[in-house]
Design a protein around this motif. Structure first.
Motif: not given
Length: 147
Positions: A6-16, A19-33
């Protein structure tokens, strides 16, 4: 899964839109392993070996942000293949090669290294990617020579 898409959902429209890279999503993926889902537990990963389970997890992530899921898929596919290769080396008693590959898996397991297969453009393959990395002070951007 260790997080909700859901947190990715909130960011997806802005990135779409941007045309930006969802770096904060990658940070979440690293933080949660989650970035290490297909890396053996011995190397700090979550140890998922089932291709079906990996696929189901990626499709659920895609509900929140398809771009993040696509990027993670490129990383997870490489991790999954390297993990299978490592197990094959261990099973065959090829300890030196398994140890070398284990070093890479340890970096992947901690999120210190992220990888992908940059051969998605038409007419390319893993040995001849038509992709270049361009770095500035804030980021690195991958660009295809087709653009």
């Amino acid at each position: 899964m260790l997080f909700r898409s859901a947190r990715f959902w909130d960011r997806a429209a802005d990135h779409d839109r941007d045309g930006s890279f969802p770096a904060e999503n990658v940070a979440d993926l690293v933080a949660t392993r989650v970035i290490a889902v297909a890396v053996p537990e011995r190397f700090g990963g979550l140890g998922v070996t089932s291709t079906l389970d990996l696929g189901v997890g990626l499709t659920r992530l895609a509900r929140g942000c398809a771009s993040t899921a696509l990027g993670l898929n490129m990383h997870v596919a490489v991790c999954h293949n390297l993990s299978r290769r490592w197990q094959h080396l261990v099973d065959r008693g090829e300890d030196a090669a398994a140890e070398r590959l284990g070093g890479q898996l340890a970096l992947l397991g901690t999120g210190e290294m992220i990888t992908c297969g940059p051969a998605s453009e038409p007419g390319t393959n893993i040995l001849h990617p038509e992709l270049r990395a361009e770095a500035d002070r804030k980021s690195t951007r991958l660009n295809s020579s087709h653009t």
